[in-house]
Write an enzyme that holds these catalytic residues in place. Structure first.
Site, PDB file in Angstrom:
ATOM      1  N   LYS A  78     -46.644  10.506  26.074  1.00  0.00           N
ATOM      2  CA  LYS A  78     -46.773   9.117  26.526  1.00  0.00           C
ATOM      3  C   LYS A  78     -45.511   8.321  26.211  1.00  0.00           C
ATOM      4  O   LYS A  78     -45.006   7.581  27.064  1.00  0.00           O
ATOM      5  CB  LYS A  78     -47.986   8.486  25.830  1.00  0.00           C
ATOM      6  N   ASN A  79     -44.994   8.480  24.990  1.00  0.00           N
ATOM      7  CA  ASN A  79     -43.884   7.629  24.570  1.00  0.00           C
ATOM      8  C   ASN A  79     -42.538   8.030  25.171  1.00  0.00           C
ATOM      9  O   ASN A  79     -41.542   7.336  24.969  1.00  0.00           O
ATOM     10  CB  ASN A  79     -43.803   7.569  23.041  1.00  0.00           C
TER      11      ASN A  79
ATOM     12  N   ARG B 251     -47.250  -2.721  25.947  1.00  0.00           N
ATOM     13  CA  ARG B 251     -46.040  -3.029  25.194  1.00  0.00           C
ATOM     14  C   ARG B 251     -44.800  -2.512  25.949  1.00  0.00           C
ATOM     15  O   ARG B 251     -43.735  -3.132  25.945  1.00  0.00           O
ATOM     16  CB  ARG B 251     -46.176  -2.341  23.830  1.00  0.00           C
TER      17      ARG B 251
ATOM     18  N   CYS C 258     -51.129  -2.621  21.822  1.00  0.00           N
ATOM     19  CA  CYS C 258     -52.162  -2.532  20.788  1.00  0.00           C
ATOM     20  C   CYS C 258     -51.883  -3.509  19.650  1.00  0.00           C
ATOM     21  O   CYS C 258     -50.732  -3.711  19.253  1.00  0.00           O
ATOM     22  CB  CYS C 258     -52.190  -1.115  20.202  1.00  0.00           C
TER      23      CYS C 258
ATOM     24  N   ARG D 271     -45.505  -7.115  16.103  1.00  0.00           N
ATOM     25  CA  ARG D 271     -44.724  -6.463  17.150  1.00  0.00           C
ATOM     26  C   ARG D 271     -43.738  -7.387  17.872  1.00  0.00           C
ATOM     27  O   ARG D 271     -43.854  -7.644  19.086  1.00  0.00           O
ATOM     28  CB  ARG D 271     -45.663  -5.748  18.134  1.00  0.00           C
ATOM     29  N   PRO D 272     -42.760  -7.895  17.147  1.00  0.00           N
ATOM     30  CA  PRO D 272     -41.769  -8.775  17.776  1.00  0.00           C
ATOM     31  C   PRO D 272     -40.842  -7.997  18.726  1.00  0.00           C
ATOM     32  O   PRO D 272     -40.834  -6.761  18.714  1.00  0.00           O
ATOM     33  CB  PRO D 272     -40.977  -9.313  16.581  1.00  0.00           C
TER      34      PRO D 272
ATOM     35  N   LEU E 280     -35.294  -7.533  18.329  1.00  0.00           N
ATOM     36  CA  LEU E 280     -34.218  -6.532  18.317  1.00  0.00           C
ATOM     37  C   LEU E 280     -33.838  -6.102  19.735  1.00  0.00           C
ATOM     38  O   LEU E 280     -32.668  -5.808  20.011  1.00  0.00           O
ATOM     39  CB  LEU E 280     -34.641  -5.311  17.488  1.00  0.00           C
TER      40      LEU E 280
ATOM     41  N   LYS F 233     -32.607  -3.041  11.774  1.00  0.00           N
ATOM     42  CA  LYS F 233     -33.836  -2.300  11.450  1.00  0.00           C
ATOM     43  C   LYS F 233     -33.967  -1.178  12.489  1.00  0.00           C
ATOM     44  O   LYS F 233     -33.578  -1.374  13.648  1.00  0.00           O
ATOM     45  CB  LYS F 233     -34.996  -3.285  11.588  1.00  0.00           C
TER      46      LYS F 233
ATOM     47  N   VAL G 173     -37.652   2.099  17.656  1.00  0.00           N
ATOM     48  CA  VAL G 173     -37.696   3.033  18.781  1.00  0.00           C
ATOM     49  C   VAL G 173     -37.487   2.257  20.080  1.00  0.00           C
ATOM     50  O   VAL G 173     -36.614   2.570  20.896  1.00  0.00           O
ATOM     51  CB  VAL G 173     -39.064   3.759  18.840  1.00  0.00           C
TER      52      VAL G 173
ATOM     53  N   ASP H 225     -47.883   7.008  14.023  1.00  0.00           N
ATOM     54  CA  ASP H 225     -48.912   7.315  15.021  1.00  0.00           C
ATOM     55  C   ASP H 225     -49.852   8.450  14.587  1.00  0.00           C
ATOM     56  O   ASP H 225     -50.829   8.747  15.277  1.00  0.00           O
ATOM     57  CB  ASP H 225     -48.264   7.660  16.373  1.00  0.00           C
TER      58      ASP H 225
ATOM     59  N   ARG I 133     -55.594   5.136  26.678  1.00  0.00           N
ATOM     60  CA  ARG I 133     -54.193   4.701  26.754  1.00  0.00           C
ATOM     61  C   ARG I 133     -53.257   5.843  26.369  1.00  0.00           C
ATOM     62  O   ARG I 133     -52.120   5.883  26.824  1.00  0.00           O
ATOM     63  CB  ARG I 133     -53.923   3.550  25.770  1.00  0.00           C
TER      64      ARG I 133
HETATM   65  C1  UD1 Z   1     -42.938   2.887  19.390  1.00  0.00           C
HETATM   66  C2  UD1 Z   1     -44.087   3.688  19.934  1.00  0.00           C
HETATM   67  C3  UD1 Z   1     -45.291   3.607  18.985  1.00  0.00           C
HETATM   68  C4  UD1 Z   1     -44.875   3.986  17.572  1.00  0.00           C
HETATM   69  C5  UD1 Z   1     -43.644   3.200  17.127  1.00  0.00           C
HETATM   70  C6  UD1 Z   1     -43.081   3.661  15.784  1.00  0.00           C
HETATM   71  C7  UD1 Z   1     -43.911   3.563  22.352  1.00  0.00           C
HETATM   72  C8  UD1 Z   1     -44.517   3.074  23.622  1.00  0.00           C
HETATM   73  N1  UD1 Z   1     -44.503   3.174  21.221  1.00  0.00           N
HETATM   74  O1  UD1 Z   1     -43.363   1.529  19.343  1.00  0.00           O
HETATM   75  O2  UD1 Z   1     -46.276   4.506  19.468  1.00  0.00           O
HETATM   76  O3  UD1 Z   1     -45.943   3.682  16.712  1.00  0.00           O
HETATM   77  O4  UD1 Z   1     -42.587   3.357  18.101  1.00  0.00           O
HETATM   78  O5  UD1 Z   1     -42.802   5.018  15.803  1.00  0.00           O
HETATM   79  O6  UD1 Z   1     -42.961   4.319  22.325  1.00  0.00           O
HETATM   80  N2  UD1 Z   1     -39.635  -4.423  15.270  1.00  0.00           N
HETATM   81  C9  UD1 Z   1     -39.040  -5.653  15.068  1.00  0.00           C
HETATM   82  N3  UD1 Z   1     -38.396  -6.222  16.146  1.00  0.00           N
HETATM   83  C10 UD1 Z   1     -38.322  -5.618  17.367  1.00  0.00           C
HETATM   84  C11 UD1 Z   1     -38.940  -4.355  17.536  1.00  0.00           C
HETATM   85  C12 UD1 Z   1     -39.593  -3.783  16.461  1.00  0.00           C
HETATM   86  O7  UD1 Z   1     -39.080  -6.230  13.991  1.00  0.00           O
HETATM   87  O8  UD1 Z   1     -37.709  -6.188  18.285  1.00  0.00           O
HETATM   88  C13 UD1 Z   1     -40.359  -3.791  14.121  1.00  0.00           C
HETATM   89  C14 UD1 Z   1     -41.836  -3.535  14.425  1.00  0.00           C
HETATM   90  O9  UD1 Z   1     -42.624  -4.675  14.176  1.00  0.00           O
HETATM   91  C15 UD1 Z   1     -42.137  -2.389  13.481  1.00  0.00           C
HETATM   92  C16 UD1 Z   1     -40.806  -1.611  13.449  1.00  0.00           C
HETATM   93  O10 UD1 Z   1     -39.795  -2.510  13.912  1.00  0.00           O
HETATM   94  O11 UD1 Z   1     -42.390  -2.877  12.204  1.00  0.00           O
HETATM   95  C17 UD1 Z   1     -40.781  -0.371  14.300  1.00  0.00           C
HETATM   96  O12 UD1 Z   1     -41.174  -0.710  15.627  1.00  0.00           O
HETATM   97  P1  UD1 Z   1     -40.642   0.103  16.888  1.00  0.00           P
HETATM   98  O13 UD1 Z   1     -39.996   1.372  16.406  1.00  0.00           O
HETATM   99  O14 UD1 Z   1     -39.833  -0.801  17.733  1.00  0.00           O
HETATM  100  O15 UD1 Z   1     -42.001   0.454  17.625  1.00  0.00           O
HETATM  101  P2  UD1 Z   1     -42.306   0.376  19.172  1.00  0.00           P
HETATM  102  O16 UD1 Z   1     -41.069   0.731  19.948  1.00  0.00           O
HETATM  103  O17 UD1 Z   1     -42.997  -0.894  19.460  1.00  0.00           O
END
Ligand code: UD1
Length: 423
Positions: A22-23, A90, A114, A119-120, A123, A159, A162, A304, A396
């Site tokens: 999925k990801n 998302r 979810c 989930r900001p 970045l 930070k 992904v 996950d 999902r």
């Molecule tokens: C992706 C995955 C999700 C997985 C997560 C962490 C998809 C669709 N989803 O989510 O399944 O649980 O990676 O492996 O691929 N953060 C910020 N600012 C931002 C973005 C993120 O502060 O702009 C923080 C988040 O709140 C969290 C951390 O960074 O604490 C990691 O988030 P991130 O790696 O971005 O997760 P997703 O890409 O949302």
């Protein structure tokens, strides 16, 4: 709302074929917007989030044909993404960067997803601004534009993210000059997305390390690409067998994607065997041991898989501990598992698990994708009937979950409330 009735306890054993990730599939589908040529994608999982992504691409003007593969013709694309559906997932954030890179302009609604934390998207926006974009967020919409083209730049991520690494990598593909993403996320799905873009002609080096270098190109071609297997689905089925003292073999998957998860399963007492594209787990009838887990970015233990391992620890022997370091609100399944007889104590971002021998069926409510699967698996091993509400979340991220669980011995029944009421 649909729900599952699950009759337990059952032993989950047998063979299961793992679907595409999925990801990877979500960013790759949206990254097709970078090209005006036809792209064929194979091994796309059948998931609700994928259906939403395809509908969004369609609404944006892409022509889509579905057979065994998905064919996308993104020639004529609107630069404004409709509110319709995009607030459901998302991943819709990944529409912005290809629109901006290809057309110099993009408007998308703020993304949904979810509820596992705040989930900001700061970045993502930080990276696009560094590449030269002007961005405003107003009235639930993000508007981005650039005069001329995006320009390659050095970006140091404060930070590891992904999603933001993908946003920047996708945008930089068509930028002028070289972009370096430092402190990049290293997840296999990032390598997969990079490989997809490279197949279309992108120049990307170092995906899977903490420094990704992208030399911008003028345009991308079409191409054919096969999505990587889903490592989280694989890990979930391995846990299913581990908690039910079963024996399972997962096919069409790569053990190299799951090192940390396999190490923890071995620590839990599982006998693991692997081949190039399969993994088998055998508990030899034994109850698992509790394991200490701390989630962290890849190659660490994946967040996950936290809900599934929480369940494992709660039925394992001994006292064990799980620390969640990625998302701040990811223990909601624990409250539901306690209703089933689990013994746990949540202290901040840590949960202490006091393993019990048995869980008991009752009514539980799923609150997100991974919590839903942990409750479904708990139902499979609990005594009596478990009713899992809010099961729309599981669709999902788990392809044909009911069918796959039945194949390995689960006694699970989907109940459609509407049908029920009319009976
Ligand atoms: C992706 C995955 C999700 C997985 C997560 C962490 C998809 C669709 N989803 O989510 O399944 O649980 O990676 O492996 O691929 N953060 C910020 N600012 C931002 C973005 C993120 O502060 O702009 C923080 C988040 O709140 C969290 C951390 O960074 O604490 C990691 O988030 P991130 O790696 O971005 O997760 P997703 O890409 O949302």
């Amino acid at each position: 709302m649909n729900k599952f009735y699950i009759y337990g306890p059952t032993k989950l054993s047998g063979k299961v074929n793992i679907s595409g990730a999925k990801n990877s599939a979500l960013p790759i589908l949206f990254a097709t917007l970078l090209t005006e040529n036809i792209v064929e994608i194979k091994n796309i999982p059948k998931l609700k989030d994928i259906d939403v992504a395809i509908k969004l691409l369609n609404k944006l003007g892409a022509k889509i044909k579905k057979s065994k593969s998905i064919y996308i013709n993104p020639k004529n694309i609107d630069i404004c993404c409709p509110y319709y559906l995009s607030n459901n997932i998302r991943a819709s954030i990944w529409i912005l960067s290809p629109l901006l890179a290809r057309f110099g302009y993009g408007i998308i609604p703020l993304p949904g997803g979810c509820a596992i934390g705040t989930r900001p998207i700061d970045l993502h926006l930080f990276g696009l601004r560094k590449l030269g974009a002007n961005i405003t967020v107003k009235d639930k919409y993000i508007k981005a534009s650039v005069s001329g083209k995006l320009k390659g730049v050095y970006i140091n991520m404060s930070k590891i993210s992904v999603g933001a690494t993908l946003t920047i990598m996708i945008a930089a593909t068509l930028a002028i000059g070289t972009t370096i993403i430092d402190n990049a996320a290293k997840e296999p799905e990032i390598i997969d997305t990079a490989n997809f873009l490279i197949t279309l002609g992108a120049k990307i080096y170092g995906a899977g390390t903490n420094k990704i270098i992208i030399n911008g190109v003028n345009y991308l071609n079409g191409g054919v690409y096969t999505i990587l297997p889903d490592r989280i689905e694989t890990g979930t089925f391995l846990v299913a067998a581990a908690i039910s003292r079963g024996h399972i073999t997962c096919y069409s998957t790569y053990p190299t994607l799951l090192n940390e998860v396999l190490i923890k399963l071995c620590e839990a007492g599982a006998d693991i065997k692997t081949g190039k594209n399969w993994i088998s787990l055998n508990m030899h009838g034994k109850r698992p041991n509790g394991v200490i887990i701390r989630t962290s970015p890849y190659p660490g233990f994946p967040t996950d898989m936290q809900a599934q391992f929480s369940l494992l620890n709660l039925v394992a022997s001994g006292v064990s501990k799980i620390t969640e370091t990625i998302f701040e609100n990811r223990f909601r399944h624990i409250i539901e598992l306690i209703k089933m007889g689990a013994k746990a104590k949540i202290i901040g971002n840590t949960v202490l698990c006091y393993g019990v021998k048995k869980l008991f069926g009752t009514d539980v409510v799923a609150t997100d994708l991974r919590s839903s699967i942990s409750l479904i698996l708990a139902g499979c091993i609990a005594q009596g009937v478990t009713t899992v509400h809010n099961i729309h979340y599981v669709y999902r991220g788990y392809d044909s979950i009911e069918k796959k669980l039945k194949l390995i011995g689960a006694n699970i029944k989907l109940v459609n409330n509407k049908l029920n009421n009319s009976n």
